[in-house]
Design an enzyme around this catalytic site. Structure first.
Site, PDB file in Angstrom:
ATOM      1  CB  SER A 191      75.606  43.754  28.354  1.00  0.00           C
ATOM      2  OG  SER A 191      75.189  44.649  29.328  1.00  0.00           O
ATOM      3  CG  HIS A 393      70.526  45.277  27.473  1.00  0.00           C
ATOM      4  ND1 HIS A 393      71.510  46.096  26.969  1.00  0.00           N
ATOM      5  CD2 HIS A 393      71.124  44.508  28.419  1.00  0.00           C
ATOM      6  CE1 HIS A 393      72.646  45.834  27.580  1.00  0.00           C
ATOM      7  NE2 HIS A 393      72.446  44.875  28.468  1.00  0.00           N
TER       8      HIS A 393
END
Ligand code: NAG
Ligand code: NAG
Ligand code: NAG
Length: 424
Positions: A191, A393
């Protein structure tokens, strides 16, 4: 743990700090939350005091804690597993790997899954010299050669500076301390850990020569199609230079503390307005056994780990503008800093290092279309789409099968590279 849950908690924290400082009509808060909540007499503690080093040592691995000074004076805390106690390979050639966490996270995120599944342990056991970075401003990196954390200037940075200064310093430091004459490293980021890499490698292209292979988990640069509902909701307000975003900028976003957590659970009570948001966030996280629940208590004890509000604002700007570009200070200041009213795009075309983009269909932060749009501009990249259509995610950190589908393939690529390019 870099999940929607964190974004949510962080955004809540931002608004609370913002509202509080607006209420007392003071300049943006420069309260030292660590001092405030770290009172041993109080019932609330800032965090479990064990550091990444102690958590690693508890599993029998050698572990070190380093303090690295950046070109602009920040002192970041970095952890290292120099070798594997199982291999006893301290005198052998050990290729360096640097691993970098996501937004509001820290080095602890990588070790939550323990020695059998966690990437740092698996890498150490595969013969690597493993470094775990911490960006400026998080729990392990609240230090500076001259600036106090209580001064708003300390918090005047976004992920741009984490990439440009901190990651650069970590790479150079690891190469030096390793002491085996290595000239380049492997890199893994999740990320924000990918955003900072793109920043550094595009603006300081000479650093590409110091990279063997780089692995981007849930790459975030272009954010046009990002689906995160909360980000889409606050973006129009905070993703531009205006009085709202100015009020929020240059301050610390509260790190972990029990007040925040209890506030969060209160907001999620059945009759509360935010209930649907909470259900969405938590529902995803705990859904049908995909996530390693045994890792949760440690996750909660170490997250969120604090950051500057400007990191959030910079992401919201990207989401609003559709560009992967430098921080927007507003036309007047932009003209001073960048010599143009709009901030310049990061020249990702100049990233020559071998990039592996690991992305997935169900990631509400890194949308497939955005990853593809970025990939089109990268000269030397390979795409790895996660097989599981439900992979999201947070799965890049805590999926029950992260070892099989992510960690092992990544290590395989690094080992192949080493085989083909023996440095010694
Ligand atoms: C889940 O986390 C626990 C606690 O760190 C660890 O012991 C276990 O091996 C992990 N399992 C998987 C499948 O990641
Ligand atoms: C900050 O860094 C200095 C110099 O390395 C060190 O002496 C000091 O203990 C550090 N402070 C904290 C709070 O980590
Ligand atoms: C990127 O590469 C182009 C073409 O080689 C060059 O003109 C430009 O200055 C580079 N940008 C940076 C930031 O180095």
């Amino acid at each position: 743990m870099q999940s929607q849950f964190h974004v949510l908690i962080t955004l809540l924290a931002t608004s609370v700090v913002g509202i509080l400082s607006a209420a007392v009509n003071a300049p943006p808060a420069n309260i030292d939350f660590y001092k405030l909540y770290d009172n041993p007499e109080a019932h609330i503690g800032i965090r479990d005091r064990r550091t990444t080093r102690e958590r690693i040592s508890a599993h029998g691995y050698p572990a070190e804690h380093h303090h690295i000074v950046t070109e602009d004076g920040y002192i970041v805390g970095v952890f290292r597993i120099p070798y594997s106690h199982k291999l006893q390979n301290q005198n052998e050639y050990r290729p360096i790997v640097l691993i970098q966490h996501g937004l509001t996270s820290c080095s602890d995120a990588w070790i939550l899954n323990g020695p059998n599944d966690g990437l740092p342990y698996l890498l150490a056991d595969a013969g690597f010299d493993v470094w775990l970075g911490n960006g400026r401003g998080n729990t392990y990196s609240r230090n500076h050669t001259s600036r106090s954390t209580e001064h708003p200037y300390f918090w005047r940075f976004s992920w741009h500076e984490i990439g440009y200064y901190d990651i650069a310093a970590m790479i150079d430091y690891a190469l030096e301390i390793n002491g085996q004459g290595q000239k380049s490293i492997h890199y893994v980021g999740h990320s924000q850990g990918t955003t900072v890499f793109f920043t550094l490698m595009s603006l300081r292209p000479e650093y590409n020569e110091k990279i063997k292979t780089a692995h981007m988990f849930a790459p975030i640069a272009i954010m046009t199609n990002m689906e995160n509902k909360l980000v889409r909701k606050v973006g129009p307000y905070l993703g531009h230079q205006n009085s709202y975003s100015l009020l929020f900028s240059d301050q610390e976003i509260v790190p972990y503390n029990n007040i925040l957590l209890s506030m969060f659970s209160n907001l999620c009570e059945p009759d509360q307005m935010l209930r649907p948001v909470c259900e969405n966030a938590l529902g995803r996280l705990y859904s049908n056994g995909r996530v390693n629940m045994s890792a949760m208590p440690e996750g909660m004890a170490t997250h969120p780990s604090g950051c500057s509000a400007n990191q959030m604002l910079h992401y919201l700007q990207e989401q609003q503008s559709g560009h992967f570009r430098q921080y927007d200070h507003g036309p007047k200041k932009n003209l001073e800093i960048y010599k143009s009213e709009q901030p310049p795009d990061y020249p990702v075309e100049n990233i020559s290092s071998e990039l592996h983009l690991w992305y997935s269909d169900n990631d509400n932060m890194a949308a497939v279309e955005d990853v593809w749009a970025l990939a089109e501009r990268l000269p030397n990249r390979e795409l790895h789409r996660m097989e599981d259509p439900m992979w999201d995610h947070g799965d890049f950190a805590l999926n029950m099968e992260v070892r099989k589908y992510l960690n092992e393939p990544v290590i395989e690529i690094m080992k192949k590279f080493e085989e083909a390019n023996k440095e010694m």
